[in-house]
Design an enzyme around this catalytic site. Sequence first.
Site, short mmCIF file in Angstrom:
data_model
loop_
_atom_site.label_atom_id
_atom_site.label_comp_id
_atom_site.label_asym_id
_atom_site.label_seq_id
_atom_site.Cartn_x
_atom_site.Cartn_y
_atom_site.Cartn_z
N TYR A 218 0.66 -1.25 0.03
CA TYR A 218 0.03 0.06 -0.07
C TYR A 218 0.92 1.51 -0.03
O TYR A 218 0.39 2.44 0.16
CB TYR A 218 -0.91 0.04 1.10
CG TYR A 218 -0.32 -0.14 2.61
CD1 TYR A 218 0.19 0.75 3.13
CD2 TYR A 218 -0.57 -1.34 3.20
CE1 TYR A 218 0.98 0.58 4.45
CE2 TYR A 218 0.03 -1.70 4.49
CZ TYR A 218 0.65 -0.62 5.03
OH TYR A 218 1.51 -1.07 6.07
N LYS A 219 2.15 1.00 0.07
CA LYS A 219 2.91 2.33 -0.04
C LYS A 219 3.16 2.70 -1.44
O LYS A 219 2.26 2.95 -2.35
CB LYS A 219 4.37 2.12 0.91
CG LYS A 219 3.70 2.08 2.42
CD LYS A 219 5.17 1.47 3.26
CE LYS A 219 4.26 1.56 4.64
NZ LYS A 219 5.51 0.56 5.35
C1 LIG Z 1 4.96 0.25 6.58
C2 LIG Z 1 5.57 -0.94 7.22
C3 LIG Z 1 5.35 -2.05 7.66
C4 LIG Z 1 3.90 -2.08 7.87
O1 LIG Z 1 3.68 -3.32 8.14
P1 LIG Z 1 2.04 -4.02 8.16
O2 LIG Z 1 2.17 -5.35 8.79
O3 LIG Z 1 1.36 -3.65 6.86
O4 LIG Z 1 1.26 -2.88 9.27
C5 LIG Z 1 6.47 -2.90 8.06
N1 LIG Z 1 7.68 -2.80 7.95
C6 LIG Z 1 8.18 -1.48 7.45
C7 LIG Z 1 9.61 -1.39 7.42
C8 LIG Z 1 7.24 -0.54 7.13
O5 LIG Z 1 7.68 0.59 6.64
#
Ligand SMILES: *Cc1c(COP(=O)(O)O)cnc(C)c1O
Length: 406
Positions: A218-219
């Site tokens: 989602y990023k």
């Molecule tokens: C955004 C991010 C996550 C997010 O993990 P989710 O399980 O999707 O909430 C994990 N690791 C890093 C380094 C991130 O930047």
Amino acid sequence: MSASHSLDRNDLLAEKRSAFDIPEGVIYLDGNSLGVLPGHVPARLAEVVAGEWGTSLIRAWNDHGWIDLPGRTGDRIARLIGAPKGSVVACDSTSVNVFKVLAAALSLRPDRKVILSDTGNFPTDLYVASGLKTLLDKGHELKVVAPEEVHDAIDETVAVLMLTQVDYRSGRLHDMADLTAVAHGAGALTVWDLAHSAGALPVDLAGAKADFAVGCGYKYLNGGPGAPAFLYVAPQHQERVTSPLTGWMGHAAPFAFDLDYRPETGIGRMTAGTPPVLSLSGLHAALDVFEDVDMADIRTKSISLSEFFIAEVEARCPQLELASPRDPNRRGSQVSFRFKEGYSVMQALISRGVIGDFRAPDIMRFGFTPLYLSHQDVADAVAILAEILETESWNRPEYRKRSKVT
Ligand SMILES: *Cc1c(COP(=O)(O)O)cnc(C)c1O
């Protein structure tokens, strides 16, 4: 010639902006947290809901290939991160995938007890490692050192080196090839978190000989809120590891309904349960915008945008202090500045349509997404930022109120 033409005249990616729905009056500098909606995705999702689910019902698993969607989506992501076909699968969340690949990696080094990570890692990765360590109850140690100390901390006790390539706060970029080579030299394996790398800069998992990786949908991949994440297992490890979450979707023959678990051959064994078809379809469709894009062009423009941003901010906003590496080759695709009242300044910026985010205690974070940002956007954003700082318009009670999500 307009200002925007003169600032963006060499922009190879300029026409990509029209592939996205960006609200009028918004300059979006937060694609590193939640990517923008690609314009064609709503229609595609409507088709999946009404045309596939609504019409084909259970037949859609076969007729519309839902059952293969995790692998097909993984293959599209693989191209962006230097991974061969069949080595990436889209599933679960990044946190869950960290759990799965870290457990798999540890199982390949049963005589070693140290998981090495750094203080720049995203907390969820450390929390998951800590939880896994407790669950395994085999005397593992989670060793967390400063980012610049990682290199020297790699030794023969390390089972797995687990790092996030781009620091979520500062944007500092680890040298994946170098650290992987050092880890391998000491007999350790690597787990790379690509949450802020995939879709943001060229990644070469195969070239770096990385063992395992995870990343976020989602990023920079623009898959939508809560989109499935992905994981990578290097081909030489795939038949030697199993997932600690041995669900039926990772079984060699889920519809044989055997009572005993037998892992699928290949990357599919790392999946657990039924794929979230709607959100996975959104991610799969969103990846269309990368089809004709070279990650090297994205990197070139990302560096150009971030260098321009730093120069403008330092010229016009002396109150802010750069919190990211100055060398663009040591940064990902985001730039952070420190300011004691950064939270309030960010709220004031957001109220003016310039959307970045804030990370405690004092980091103002700005993400640069070359597919839909221009140099003119950067110039306009900094002009608004400078005005907010000069007039101290951030100093209002409504900008101090903390929301649940920052
Ligand atoms: C955004 C991010 C996550 C997010 O993990 P989710 O399980 O999707 O909430 C994990 N690791 C890093 C380094 C991130 O930047």
